[in-house]
Design a protein around this motif. Structure first.
Motif, PDB file in Angstrom:
ATOM      1  N   VAL A  62      -8.574 -32.416   5.894  1.00 32.74           N
ATOM      2  CA  VAL A  62      -9.636 -33.312   6.338  1.00 32.74           C
ATOM      3  C   VAL A  62     -10.516 -33.698   5.156  1.00 32.74           C
ATOM      4  CG1 VAL A  62     -11.693 -33.510   7.775  1.00 32.74           C
ATOM      5  CG2 VAL A  62      -9.664 -32.380   8.677  1.00 32.74           C
ATOM      6  N   GLN A  63     -10.843 -32.666   4.356  1.00 35.64           N
ATOM      7  CA  GLN A  63     -11.710 -32.940   3.211  1.00 35.64           C
ATOM      8  C   GLN A  63     -11.025 -33.842   2.181  1.00 35.64           C
ATOM      9  OE1 GLN A  63     -12.999 -29.008   2.094  1.00 35.64           O
ATOM     10  NE2 GLN A  63     -14.279 -28.847   3.914  1.00 35.64           N
ATOM     11  N   CYS A 123      -1.530 -33.517   9.555  1.00 40.45           N
ATOM     12  CA  CYS A 123      -2.877 -32.974   9.516  1.00 40.45           C
ATOM     13  C   CYS A 123      -2.885 -31.453   9.433  1.00 40.45           C
ATOM     14  CB  CYS A 123      -3.700 -33.443  10.711  1.00 40.45           C
ATOM     15  SG  CYS A 123      -3.216 -32.699  12.249  1.00 40.45           S
ATOM     16  N   GLY A 124      -1.704 -30.854   9.382  1.00 40.91           N
ATOM     17  CA  GLY A 124      -1.650 -29.412   9.137  1.00 40.91           C
ATOM     18  C   GLY A 124      -1.677 -28.564  10.378  1.00 40.91           C
ATOM     19  N   ARG A 184      -4.804 -26.094   4.013  1.00 36.76           N
ATOM     20  CA  ARG A 184      -5.263 -25.761   5.365  1.00 36.76           C
ATOM     21  C   ARG A 184      -5.820 -27.015   6.022  1.00 36.76           C
ATOM     22  NH1 ARG A 184      -6.357 -20.566   6.694  1.00 36.76           N
ATOM     23  NH2 ARG A 184      -5.753 -19.006   5.158  1.00 36.76           N
ATOM     24  N   GLU A 185      -5.971 -26.961   7.342  1.00 37.38           N
ATOM     25  CA  GLU A 185      -6.401 -28.142   8.079  1.00 37.38           C
ATOM     26  C   GLU A 185      -7.696 -28.726   7.533  1.00 37.38           C
ATOM     27  OE1 GLU A 185      -5.471 -25.308   9.435  1.00 37.38           O
ATOM     28  OE2 GLU A 185      -4.623 -25.557  11.437  1.00 37.38           O
ATOM     29  N   ASN A 186      -8.680 -27.816   7.313  1.00 37.65           N
ATOM     30  CA  ASN A 186      -9.975 -28.350   6.909  1.00 37.65           C
ATOM     31  C   ASN A 186      -9.910 -28.959   5.515  1.00 37.65           C
ATOM     32  OD1 ASN A 186      -9.611 -25.519   6.227  1.00 37.65           O
ATOM     33  ND2 ASN A 186     -11.670 -25.606   5.361  1.00 37.65           N
ATOM     34  N   GLN A 237     -16.732 -39.390   9.549  1.00 40.74           N
ATOM     35  CA  GLN A 237     -16.052 -38.679   8.450  1.00 40.74           C
ATOM     36  C   GLN A 237     -15.631 -39.648   7.346  1.00 40.74           C
ATOM     37  OE1 GLN A 237     -12.535 -36.586   9.686  1.00 40.74           O
ATOM     38  NE2 GLN A 237     -13.649 -35.335  11.163  1.00 40.74           N
ATOM     39  N   ARG A 274      -8.092 -37.242  12.152  1.00 40.81           N
ATOM     40  CA  ARG A 274      -7.116 -37.207  13.228  1.00 40.81           C
ATOM     41  C   ARG A 274      -7.824 -37.256  14.570  1.00 40.81           C
ATOM     42  NH1 ARG A 274      -2.439 -34.094  15.126  1.00 40.81           N
ATOM     43  NH2 ARG A 274      -2.158 -34.929  17.224  1.00 40.81           N
TER      44      ARG A 274
END
Lengths: 308, 420, 377, 251
Positions: D84-85, D58-59, D79-81, D169, D90
């Protein structure tokens, strides 16, 4: 600007300039060591650090007066007594402050910043009320003044050497206390895991109090040493606080070795720049460089890589 | 701990006692002026200032807190002494002076704010105050707008002139030119190293000094010019540069706490001020107190007043000051200039026979004060003072000994032609 | 439904109370001198509102708000100074038409970065954009690299120190330590008269309410909730798909713009600008006002700026020695005992009583909720 | 580099993943592959590097070397976000919810819309959002607590809320770190039921110690030991692997 000078002149200047950098380095180390312990090890942002230094300076001033009036024969050596008293005074005040203030704020590091700023205001006014608004001059024993004639053209200030010697000594003592003594192990244990340290029987409150006291005590010694080269007034402490924090942060807050390395690089940069530029611009460029490097490498020069 | 080492504890108490005593005669005279020829209030106060038949209110506006408190304390003390002496001698036009003191707190808007309060709310007939140029610049529009009168005591950079200000300290040329001439003539100085704290007064003063050295002194040159942030404590690099360039004269305009560091480091670097000439215009006896006489002994200062001046006025002034503020206090150039303020105002009011600001402003030029501790002074058309320039040499006991003084009063010239 | 109204009941009361105080009570009861003082205090309220957003909500403590206050103030001062330095006003100078301090420093022409400030619209834009741009650079550099908390505070402090030394050192361009003084007219309108001060006061109050509404708007959008979320669980926000850095940069820039508006108003109200409002001490004082008022409350920040400054003026008039003791003690007390400042005390102790008195059965106010939550760190 | 496998075949392809902390290799040359709709459980003794693997995907932690491909997209560079996108969700070991916000607001923040600064400023709480939030709240047993501030929830409820935040999400790959740890028996049962419901139609990566729970849900089990794969396969296979027995019982 070097056109008119002989090689030996330049060599002498280079030597003295290097030495000026070393004195500045010692000054930074002295200022920053106490803060590195308090901030780096305990995570407390002590904005009143400068005021603890000034307390040491005032203690030195009072000792010098007392010795002159009561035991003039002691005067040549009074500085050593003064430094011990400065350590005790600042350390004791530090422990009192830890008990009254800091221990309630360990979970809120940014709030320690605000609270200690309040404390620094109170201390400044206290100094002003007690010692007067004017600066006080500390008279040094004769042997500390003047300089040592290394060669014909190289003169090295004796009090500068004294500050350097003192810095080395204090650094060794701090390293010994933190890294080899059993108490130092307790300190580090508390820093790494407060709950666990408490569970294995370390009195964490006591460790906190003495660590804070030690940091403040070293500030007191630094203040005492500064009376040799700087001024002592109620608000003089404020001048040092940003520089001191930058030295600690630039070095990597948790690393004492980093503090020393950063003090060295900052002092050498600044003193070299001062030689070529005006004092103001040298300061601006030094600070800007530090900020820029911190932006690229926020963890500072020496950071412990920890698993998060 | 002996009492002597703690002047700060002692003086406030003493001050209260003295003020209490000073108030007694004023109370007993309430209502009926002591002197026969007291003019009617309506005649001497046509603009609604705080003047009654028995009292007139003035303001004292200095920093008693913050970083500038160090410097401004002496001025406050001198002004209070002058007011007390004037009251003891019968006041101004038969009216006792009452003062309202405000704290500028080393903060320029606070100065402006308090100046406004003193003029608008308290209707002060005059204000003695300010120290730094920044604070004066901040209050100047207030004094001009509300038509007040400020007696400003500090030696400063010049470049200013106002109907509403009397400058009782020297403007830059008065302090600089005669001193440079003297060091050039008697010491044969040819090369100068200029130093200063980084703000307008040292920079402007050094600019005037440079022009004078380069244009008016034969064969002289400036070999270096450096500025340091206020509060800076590191001078080792510049001291090395001084050693490298070996100037005949170090010309230093460093202020405040930096002075302590500068002179201590100078001494520690092996520069002996009895051999290396150093001329300063910023270190008064007040500063030596912090620097330590042994660190600066031998340096020359160019001022208009030294505590050690040997004249009858000063011989009366120094003991009176010490009686009021404690044996340990020292009196510097600015403190003396601050002492002039209330006296000059009183003399001007009596010359004008009015408290009105416009009349005072008009009457000021030509007002003479023969009782000044520095000797005779006179107000110039440009509202600065004619005064002598003196050079003193610092001694280890913290006093200056007078080495040289100009034969005549030096004319103030706040906008010097050829020096800008 | 929660947050369905722009102000909840207690906020609306707070807004109205403030409006009545600032627009009616104070102008009617104070002379112009005191009213001008209030105007000066209120300039710090702008900074406070920004700090509530970025510190109280976003958890980003900036000790360099003086930088933005100063940038806004200097932009305004440069415009006013140019207007005051017309050729007619400055004919005794060696170079007429440039500000007096430049002339004293041998400048013979206007530096390039001063030239745009001849224009009032550009000045207004600069007041907003220069600080925002500056904040953007600092914020992007720091937040993208995850510099936060204490380190951010110390670095912003260093930036304040650098800017002060620069302004003082470059006096030919900036007026040095004296600052830019002797400002007279705004577009030909003399700002030094009582009448002008009176009008400026109202302009400022209206602007302040504008900023309050803007801040409240930000607070009530999802962005406001993300700021709160970020302060608590930065990682969770990140792993909900948000770029935490961008949100922090936004909050920091917004705070910078609020501070700059305050600074510009300060220049107008006080009539000059100097480096003593840029440095570390004023920056920390601005944080103090906010903390005393309540770092979580927009109204708290306004009250904090008003009350602390009022206390400063009145205490320092009567007890100059005690003032610093009082300020220091007040501050320690706030940090130790009332982390949410006056608004926290209000929400915890006063508001419940009022509620009980009114026998209201409404659910807990948002302010009360925040006060119940964990402190900012 | 991946002999015999096209990365496209797998939802997640981890290969040669290594991370070292000051020389200590917490994860060492790790490779494994997760298919669409697969439920994979990672087990292993403490310090085996399980959580680190999730952190890497997940970074949260940056890999020293190796690659993580998600639907053919290299995650180690994002990057983390952005991860997620891309569709990776997580859940942390300790419940991480926003305690100063209400349950509704917690869920709303996780709703995948208005994730930019400007987007969040103009975000409208419209019916789609409300509907979806209420739907999810019902699933996580918090429908009647929508206006409660999260700090007033019990530990188990916070865990549910966090699962709900992931659910809203709608990730393609869901990573759960010990989802039933610290729960009471009744909460545990409810959680298992909840998990069973939400893991449908997506791939799931779970770290869990509760063997019963693992047996219930796992399609495939990966056993980690000292940062490396000790064994991989069905639960049955892993259970009988002598190396696993050695590690688990040898201590």
């Amino acid at each position: 600007m070097f056109g008119d000078y002989s090689i030996s002149d330049l060599g002498a200047i280079l030597a003295m300039q290097g030495f000026a950098g070393l004195i500045l380095f010692s000054v930074y180390v002295l200022m920053a060591l106490g803060l590195a312990i308090i901030f780096g090890q305990m995570g407390v942002i002590n904005m009143a650090h400068g005021e603890f230094m000034i307390l040491g300076a005032y203690v030195t001033w009072m000792t010098s007066n007392a010795v002159q009036h009561t035991a003039p024969w002691l005067f040549p050596g009074y500085f050593f007594i003064a430094m011990i008293l400065a350590f005790i005074a600042s350390g004791a005040l530090g422990m009192l402050v830890e008990w009254a203030l800091i221990r309630h704020l360990y979970k809120r590091p940014l709030d320690t910043l605000l609270a200690t700023w309040g404390l620094s205001l109170i201390l400044q006014q206290a100094y002003r009320s007690i010692f007067g608004a004017r600066e006080v001059g500390v008279e040094l024993p004769e042997w500390m003044m003047g300089s040592w004639q290394a060669t014909d053209s190289i003169q090295i200030p004796i009090n500068g050497m004294f500050v350097m010697g003192l810095t080395i000594l204090i650094t060794i003592v701090v390293f010994y206390i933190l890294f080899w003594s059993s108490w130092g192990k307790q300190v580090r244990a508390v820093v790494q895991n407060r709950v666990m340290a408490g569970a294995v029987g370390i009195n964490t409150e006591k460790v906190d109090r003495y660590t804070f006291g030690l940091g403040c005590g070293i500030a007191g010694i630094a203040g005492s040493a500064f009376t040799m080269i700087g001024s002592t007034g109620p608000t003089a402490g404020q001048l040092y606080i940003v520089d001191t924090f930058l030295v600690v942060v630039f070095g990597g807050a948790a690393s004492l070795f980093g503090t020393i390395a950063s003090a060295f690089s900052i002092s050498q940069t600044q003193s070299t720049l001062e030689f070529f530029l005006s004092g103001s611009m040298a300061k601006v460029i030094t600070l800007l460089t530090i900020v820029a490097i911190l932006m690229v490498r926020p963890q500072g020069l020496f950071a412990l890589k920890v698993r998060k | 701990m002996s009492d002597e080492t703690k002047p700060g504890l002692k003086s406030p108490l003493r001050r209260k006692l003295l003020m209490g005593m000073a108030a007694l005669p004023a109370v007993s005279m309430l209502g009926r002026p002591a002197f026969a020829d007291v003019p009617a209030t309506s005649a001497v106060n046509t603009t609604g200032l705080a003047v009654t038949d028995s009292e007139v209110t003035v303001g004292i506006l200095h920093s008693v807190t913050g970083t500038m408190a160090i410097s401004e304390t002496g001025s406050v003390e001198a002004e209070k002494l002058a007011i007390e002496q004037i009251n003891a001698a019968g006041g101004v036009l038969g009216r006792k002076i009452k003062f309202i003191q405000e704290d500028g707190a080393s903060d320029w808007p606070t100065f402006a704010e308090k100046a406004k309060k003193l003029l608008v709310n308290d209707k002060c007939a005059a204000v003695m105050g300010c120290w730094t140029s920044a604070s004066r610049k901040a209050v100047l529009p207030v004094f001009e707008q509300y038509n007040g009168m400020l007696y400003y005591p500090t030696f400063y950079e010049g470049l200013e002139q106002s109907k509403n200000v009397i400058y009782t300290g020297q403007e830059a040329t008065q302090q600089i030119i005669a001193g440079l001439d003297w060091v050039n003539k008697t010491k044969g100085a040819k090369s100068f190293y200029l130093l200063g704290s980084d703000y307008i007064w040292p920079r402007t003063s050094n600019k005037i000094a440079r022009k004078h050295i380069e244009n008016h002194l034969q064969g002289c040159k400036v070999v270096g010019e450096e500025y340091f942030p206020l509060g800076s404590t590191q001078f080792n690099s510049v001291i090395n540069k001084i050693k490298l360039t070996k100037p005949d004269v170090i010309y230093a305009i460093i202020v405040g706490g930096s002075n302590v560091a500068f002179y201590k480091q100078l001494k520690a670097a092996g520069i002996d001020l009895s051999k290396q000439a150093l001329l300063t215009i910023s270190v008064t006896e007040d500063e030596i107190d912090g620097i330590g006489g042994e660190n600066i002994a031998g340096a020359y200062a160019c001022m208009k007043y030294f505590q050690s001046l040997d004249n009858p006025n000063n011989k009366a002034f120094v003991p009176a000051f010490k009686k009021m503020w404690g044996e340990k206090t020292v009196i510097g150039d600015v403190t003396q200039a601050a002492y002039l303020g209330p006296w000059l105002w009183k003399l001007t009011v009596e010359k004008a026979q009015s408290f009105d600001i416009d009349k005072i402003a008009a009457a000021s030029p030509g007002v003479e004060f023969k009782g000044a501790p520095e000797g005779y002074v006179r107000i110039h058309e440009n509202h600065h003072l004619w005064s002598k320039t003196r050079v003193g040499r610092a001694k280890a006991d913290g006093q200056y000994e007078l080495i040289y003084e100009t034969a005549d009063l030096v004319e103030p010239d706040p906008f010097p032609k050829g020096y800008q | 439904m929660i947050n369905s109204r722009f102000f909840n009941r207690s906020e609306l009361l707070g807004f109205l109370a403030l409006a009545v105080l600032l627009l009616v009570i104070l102008p009617l009861s104070l002379d112009i001198f005191r009213l001008n003082l209030v105007a000066k205090y209120l300039t710090y309220a702008f900074v406070g509102i920004g700090l509530v957003l970025c510190w109280g909500y976003g958890g980003i403590l900036s000790l360099g708000q003086g930088v933005f206050f100063g940038l806004g103030g200097y932009c305004m001062a440069m415009y006013l100074k140019l207007e005051a330095s017309s050729v007619a006003n400055t004919k005794i100078q060696s170079t007429p038409g440039i500000p007096d301090f430049m002339d004293w420093n041998q400048l013979t022409s206007l530096p390039f970065f001063w030239k745009p400030f001849h224009s009032f619209p550009i000045t207004l834009l600069a007041i907003l954009l220069v600080p925002a741009f500056f904040a953007l650079i600092i914020g992007a550099a720091m937040f993208k690299r995850r510099v936060g908390g204490v380190y951010f505070a110390i670095i912003t402090q260093a930036i304040a120190a650098i800017l002060t030394i620069l302004i003082v050192g470059q006096q030919g361009y900036t007026g040095g330590i004296n600052g830019i003084t002797d400002l007279r007219t705004l577009h030909g309108w003399d700002i030094r008269t009582d009448h002008a001060k009176f009008i400026l006061y109202f302009v400022e109050v209206v602007l302040l309410f504008g900023c309050i509404v803007a801040a409240q708007f930000i607070r009530l959008t999802k962005l406001g909730r993300i700021l709160v979320a970020m302060r608590e669980q930065e990682d969770r926000v990140r792993f909900s798909g948000y770029s935490v850095a961008n949100f922090k940069i936004f909050a920091f820039c917004a705070a910078a713009v609020f501070a700059a508006i305050g600074g510009a108003m300060f220049t107008l109200e006080v009539g000059f600008m100097s480096p003593s409002f840029v440095g570390i001490v004023p920056s920390i004082e601005m944080v103090i006002y906010t903390a005393v008022g309540g770092r979580m409350s927009i109204f708290g920040a306004v009250w904090g700026a008003l009350l602390v400054n009022f206390a400063k003026t009145s205490l320092s008039e009567s007890f100059p020695q005690l003032w610093l003791f009082g300020l220091g003690a007040l501050f320690i007390a706030v940090v130790l005992a009332f982390p949410n400042g006056l608004s926290g005390i209000w929400a915890d102790h006063v508001q419940p009583r009022i509620d009980r008195l009114l026998a209201s059965r409404k659910s807990k106010s948002a302010a009360g909720m925040i006060a119940d939550g964990a402190p900012a760190e | 580099m991946l002999v015999g496998h096209q990365p496209k075949d797998f939802l997640l392809a981890v290969s040669g993943l290594t991370v070292s902390f000051d020389g200590f290799k917490a994860v060492n040359d790790l490779s494994f592959y997760v298919e669409e709709n697969e439920i994979r459980v990672i087990i292993g003794p403490n310090g085996a590097g399980k959580t680190t693997v999730l952190d890497l995907i997940c970074g949260k932690t940056r890999a020293t070397s190796g690659s993580i491909q998600f639907r053919g997209q290299e995650l180690t560079k994002l990057r983390e976000n952005e991860i997620v996108q891309a569709g990776v969700g997580r859940k942390f070991q300790t419940p991480s919810v926003f305690e100063d916000l209400t349950v509704f607001e917690n869920l709303e923040i996780s709703f995948p819309r208005g994730r930019t600064v400007f987007g969040s400023l103009t975000f409208q709480r419209d019916d789609t959002v409300k509907q979806r939030v209420e739907e999810v709240a019902e699933m996580i047993f918090l429908k009647d607590r929508l206006n409660t501030y999260a700090d007033q929830l019990s530990h188990g409820q916070k865990q549910w809320l966090e699962i709900g935040m992931l659910l809203i999400q709608d990730p393609d790959l869901l990573m759960l770190d010990e989802p039933v740890a610290g729960m009471s028996v009744s909460e545990r049962a409810k959680t298992a039921e909840l998990l069973n419901r939400i893991i449908k139609d997506r791939s799931v990566l779970v770290i869990e110690h509760d063997m019963k729970f693992v047996e219930d849900i796992a399609h495939k089990v990966t056993v980690l030991h000292q940062g490396q794969i000790l064994s991989e396969g069905t639960m049955e296979h892993v259970k009988n692997d002598p190396k696993v027995i050695e590690v688990y019982l040898g201590h």
